[in-house]
Enzyme design. Structure first.
Site, PDB file in Angstrom:
ATOM      1  N   TYR A   1       0.822  -1.192   0.000  1.00  0.00           N
ATOM      2  CA  TYR A   1       0.000   0.000   0.000  1.00  0.00           C
ATOM      3  C   TYR A   1       0.867   1.256   0.000  1.00  0.00           C
ATOM      4  CZ  TYR A   1      -3.499  -3.434   1.562  1.00  0.00           C
ATOM      5  OH  TYR A   1      -4.312  -4.539   1.674  1.00  0.00           O
TER       6      TYR A   1
ATOM      7  N   HIS B   1       0.355 -12.374   1.449  1.00  0.00           N
ATOM      8  CA  HIS B   1      -0.435 -11.441   0.665  1.00  0.00           C
ATOM      9  C   HIS B   1      -0.501 -11.854  -0.802  1.00  0.00           C
ATOM     10  CE1 HIS B   1      -1.301  -6.856  -0.085  1.00  0.00           C
ATOM     11  NE2 HIS B   1      -2.372  -7.622  -0.244  1.00  0.00           N
TER      12      HIS B   1
END
Length: 328
Positions: A54, A138
């Site tokens: 992010y 992830h």
């Protein structure tokens, strides 16, 4: 608060998804990011989720700085491994990956044991913490074997060492998450976009498997990246422009919500948390205003008549749990 699997980690039902403060889609000032986290704290959110992905670490840095003002024992925080960040001098920006930040680093897929530890160490440094509560593998979609045979055992070891409290995997699909639940000892899986009012893909196997194994589920993407928040031409579904068929269905859902005196956003959040294995729902918000609105929607009442009409019209499967009901 809900406990994640058999771990000691507890999370609240509404939680703060920190992709937005990593400049998702557009720039956000340091002050705005800080205000968003403070608003989340003010409305009672005590679980915060971030990732190196992010904003090339910006989300972690901003989240860590904002939470530094609060007692470490008062909140839970999760981050992710699988994309290491390496310095890059190519210049430009990261908008191709969705983040309005300078491309000072590049992402390197790495689910090796060494990669997991290096990624987590770097995350802890950006967060300014000596531990995190949850670590997820992830998006290992194209790296399944390395994730299962190297990444997962590394997380298991970190958990046994007390470096992390709970471990799991986070993905935008339900099939591989079901494999994690059945074949490993994860505490929790983060399922994004596959258990919503528009997509109940996780209901077939993932959620029953999690219930059988005592594994917790955290739901992300409750609005399917925007369509369920504000259905209109051009709205996004899975981060791309929604098809006409999906838009029509979302507008139908909104019309039902309007008739029953509630909002589609409130119904979307209430639906996700109604399943007994769902421990938390991540709400992605960029600003303090968005955080407060999400909290209000989460607390809003959705009448039983709304759910009944969805079932009667085939907009919701009969076996999907709704608030105040047990799964059939």
């Amino acid at each position: 608060m809900n406990r994640l699997g058999t771990s000691a980690v507890e999370v609240g039902e509404p939680a703060f998804g920190a992709a937005g403060i990593g400049n998702l889609y557009a720039e956000l000032s340091e002050e705005q990011a800080h205000e968003a986290v403070e608003a989340a704290w003010a409305v009672g959110m005590r679980y915060f989720d971030t990732a190196p992905h992010y904003g090339l670490g910006l989300s972690e840095r901003r989240l860590g700085a904002a939470l530094r003002e609060h007692p470490r024992t008062a909140y839970a925080i999760s981050t992710k491994v699988g994309r290491r960040l390496e310095p890059s001098d190519e210049g430009g920006d990261d908008l191709a990956n969705g983040f309005a930040v300078p491309a000072t680093h590049r992402r390197v897929w790495d689910f090796s044991a060494d990669g997991v530890r290096r990624s987590l160490d770097a995350s802890l440094e950006r967060l300014g913490l000596d531990r995190v509560d949850v670590v997820y593998l992830h998006d290992p979609d194209d790296h399944a074997e390395q994730a299962f045979h190297e990444g997962y055992p590394a997380l298991e070891k970190l958990r046994s060492e007390g470096v992390v409290g709970a471990i799991g995997a986070g993905m935008n699909q339900a099939e591989m998450l079901t494999r994690f639940v059945r074949d490993t000892d994860v505490d929790v899986v983060l399922c994004a976009g596959r258990y919503t009012l528009l997509d109940q893909g996780a209901l077939a196997e993932l959620l029953p498997a999690a219930q059988e194994r005592g594994t917790s589920v955290v739901i992300g993407g409750a609005f399917n990246s925007g369509l369920l928040a504000d259905p209109k031409p051009g709205a996004t579904y899975n981060y791309a422009t929604a098809s006409g068929e999906l838009l029509d269905r979302a507008l139908h859902l909104k019309a039902v919500a309007d008739r029953h005196g509630t909002t589609l956003r409130a119904a979307a959040l209430a639906f996700c948390v109604a399943h007994p294995v769902v421990a938390s729902v991540l709400v992605g918000a960029r600003t303090a205003k968005e955080v407060r609105d999400s909290a209000e929607q989460f607390a809003a009442h959705v009448p039983a008549s709304f759910w009944q009409e969805l079932r009667d019209t085939g907009l919701l499967p009969a076996d999907a749990p709704v608030p105040a009901e047990e799964p059939s």
